[in-house]
Design an enzyme around this catalytic site. Structure first.
Site, short mmCIF file in Angstrom:
data_model
loop_
_atom_site.label_atom_id
_atom_site.label_comp_id
_atom_site.label_asym_id
_atom_site.label_seq_id
_atom_site.Cartn_x
_atom_site.Cartn_y
_atom_site.Cartn_z
N GLU A 483 0.84 -1.22 0.00
CA GLU A 483 0.00 0.00 0.00
C GLU A 483 0.86 1.25 0.00
OE1 GLU A 483 -2.77 0.97 -0.73
OE2 GLU A 483 -3.00 2.93 0.22
N LYS A 487 0.42 4.06 -2.86
CA LYS A 487 0.10 5.48 -2.55
C LYS A 487 1.11 6.39 -3.21
CE LYS A 487 -2.96 5.46 -0.83
NZ LYS A 487 -3.94 4.99 -1.58
#
Ligand code: AGP
Length: 614
Positions: A483, A487
């Site tokens: 993640e 991002k």
């Protein structure tokens, strides 16, 4: 999040209310409404969809003459997004109208009480309970201010309320608890607003209302009283923001605003479910017997939502010992998944309208699985088609890059994992109680990571110039690395990949050059030594290593100069829930790298907030 505006003055209220609601559109909503007091009557118009629908319905306000009124944009939390459930809500008997932001957690108990007193309900909302509770006390006392104070004392949860009573048509009453509400002071006119953006064109003079306080407004002035109805005064403030920055609450971008909101959002997601030392899946109807029968779990989603699933897998398997597989929704639907009636499929989605996730859900159901969804948008397709839906109550997520949706989905994943473990007997009662107690403190623990912002902004200025960046980690740290990399890519356009740290030497390490940034997530203590040795492998080949670890591991990590160049340390917390803290610096790092590179952070190129096509 819902928006509130109220006006008491000498000008026509409706056009002012419509203009203020338009200023609040950016916050996301699914319906809107107005109430204006005229000739001793409360005249209400509501509309599903955009404010333009509402404006057309009242011909720009011309059909609602009057100089005192309330306006509201609704983001559905209880009850579908439609005209019936839109605010304002009027009491049974029609004397009192209310607009409301927030969720009243004990509304079912209060509704049962009011029904027992003969009140009828016509909507699915918690707000209708609030307005009838005020009406109940008004019928008892004949004093609307007293009635508001009595009702507020009985409501639990978060609320910002604007109230008008037919018998006091020149007066607006306002009160709040754990939800923003301001008084705005003009020349022979006064306002209530949930967001100052709505009135900046009229006045910059505001009074902050604090929890449990009550304001009484007319065109001639503002009276403030405590919850015990003792009058007091408060200095006014002048808002320095322009409209654009006001929309972001003073933050430069929605992304950093939403990163900062995460403690409150996680609190909103958890508090209705964690009560009295137990888990209450708010009327889902999912039986313990079914949960005990589950033999396999698929978690299927897209993008960031699927990376929540990667962390959830570790937690579910550790606590509930149910084999759990995370599959991209776009893959799941074509993978001929092995599904029986003992397969639970969990879908995760902020928007509830992601085409691939909808298709995966339908395929799962077609094959006989039950589907539990964790969704942010109330009444969305995924929410409606699931067998059970847990709403995250995160409010609208404006930035395309998902942050608070990730954190609230993850928090609810812990709740599901704990519920599964409890009913399946895979956790000792003492450990269950301890984890529940710790989970309730998660919002504050997340808040304790926010001060890292300055250090992360500085580090980003030293890493953001590179065009390639790797993220590594082991076990649940690898899930976080995925993640974190996602991002960064989304908002900074830096090419980035995440790797299981143990995998680097099987190929990827060939990409490491002098100065290649490698973000090493090293918060999972049982594998710290292994992770540090992987960091040393890349550092010895020229990489620049930024480690994310915990306070208690900081000394060991920071002192290992063979493995680490820079170190960010998050507060210590229960290992199982640590990913909720470790993700914050990764989100901030992505944000500040993007800020350094001057990209369009809230609306990155090529991306959509909800991918409604395959
Ligand atoms: C998140 O930062 C992205 N915007 C994207 O990966 C998103 O998570 C994905 O498209 C799934 O969206 P959903 O949560 O609305 O289903």
């Amino acid at each position: 999040m819902c928006g509130i505006i109220g006006y008491a003055g000498e000008r026509e209220a409706a056009p002012i209310l419509l203009g203020g609601l338009r200023r609040l559109e950016y916050r996301g909503y699914d319906s809107a409404g107005l109430v204006v007091a005229r000739d001793g009557k409360l005249c209400i118009t509501k509309a599903a969809g955009y404010i333009s629908n509402l404006s057309e319905a009242v011909h720009g306000g011309a059909d609602l003459p009057g100089t005192v009124g309330l306006g509201h944009t609704r983001w559905a939390t209880h009850g579908k997004p439609n005209e019936t459930n839109a605010h304002p809500h009027i009491s049974d008997g029609g004397k009192i109208a209310v607009v409301h932001n927030g969720t009243i957690e004990n509304y079912t108990r209060l509704r049962d009480f009011l029904v027992s007193k003969g009140y009828e309900f016509f909507t699915q909302t918690d707000t209708e309970v609030a307005v009838n509770l005020i009406a109940y006390f008004y019928a008892e006392s004949g004093d609307v201010l007293h009635a508001v104070a009595s009702a507020a004392r009985r409501m639990e949860g978060q609320y910002a309320l604007g109230i008008i009573c037919e018998d006091a048509p020149d007066t607006i009453i306002a009160t709040k608890r754990d939800a923003p509400l301001f008084i705005a002071v003009g020349e022979r006119e006064n306002f209530i607003v949930s967001d100052v953006t709505a009135v900046l064109e009229h006045t910059r003079t505001i009074i902050r209302l604090r929890d449990y306080e009550i304001a009484v407004l007319t065109k001639d002035g503002v009276t403030l009283v405590t919850s015990e109805l003792d009058e007091f005064t408060r200095e006014t403030e002048t808002v320095g923001w322009d409209v654009s920055s006001a929309e972001k609450g003073g933050f430069e971008h929605f992304m950093i605003k939403e990163i900062t909101e995460q403690p409150d959002c996680v609190r909103a997601a958890l508090s209705p479910r964690l009560r009295d030392g137990g888990i209450y899946l708010d009327g889902l109807g999912i039986s313990d017997e079914y949960l005990r029968s589950v033999e396999r779990i698929y978690i299927t989603a897209c993008g960031t939502a699927s990376y929540v699933g990667l962390v959830a897998k570790y937690v579910v398997e550790k606590l509930a010992r149910v084999p759990t597989e995370v599959v991209y929704a776009s893959e799941f639907r074509y993978s001929d998944p092995i599904i029986t009636d003992r397969t639970l499929v969990i879908t995760l989605s902020q928007s509830g309208t992601t085409a691939d996730t909808i298709a995966a859900l339908r395929e799962a159901k077609r094959r006989g699985a039950k589907v539990l969804s964790i969704v942010n948008v109330v009444g969305s397709v995924i929410a409606e088609e699931s067998d059970w839906t847990l709403y995250t109550y995160a409010g609208p997520e404006i930035c395309v890059a998902s942050t608070k949706a990730y954190s609230t989905q993850l928090a609810l994943s812990y709740v599901v994992a704990l519920k599964l473990a409890q009913v399946r007997g895979t956790i000792e009662p003492e450990r269950f109680s301890e984890l529940l107690r710790v989970l309730a403190t998660l919002p504050d623990a997340i808040a304790a990571t926010l001060p890292l912002r300055e250090q992360i902004q500085y580090l980003a200025s030293r890493y953001a110039s590179r065009d390639n960046m790797f993220f590594i980690g082991r076990n649940v740290d690898y899930a976080l690395a995925v993640e974190g990399s996602h991002k960064l890519k989304e908002v900074s356009y830096i090419h980035s990949e995440a790797f299981a740290a143990g995998e680097l030497k099987h190929g990827t390490i060939a990409l490491i050059e002098d100065g290649t940034p490698v973000v090493t997530v090293a918060a999972y203590s049982p594998l710290l030594d292994k992770t540090l040795s992987n960091a040393a492998e890349v550092k010895s080949r020229g990489a620049r290593v930024l480690a994310v670890t915990t306070e208690s591991l900081r000394e060991k990590v920071e002192s290992n100069r063979d493995a680490v160049d820079d170190c960010i340390a998050i507060p210590d917390f229960e290992e199982l829930f640590l990913p909720s803290l470790a993700i914050i610096p990764l989100q901030m790092f992505a944000y500040y790298c993007a800020l350094e590179r001057g990209t369009e952070i809230d609306k990155p190129r090529n991306l959509a907030k909800s991918v409604t096509v395959e």
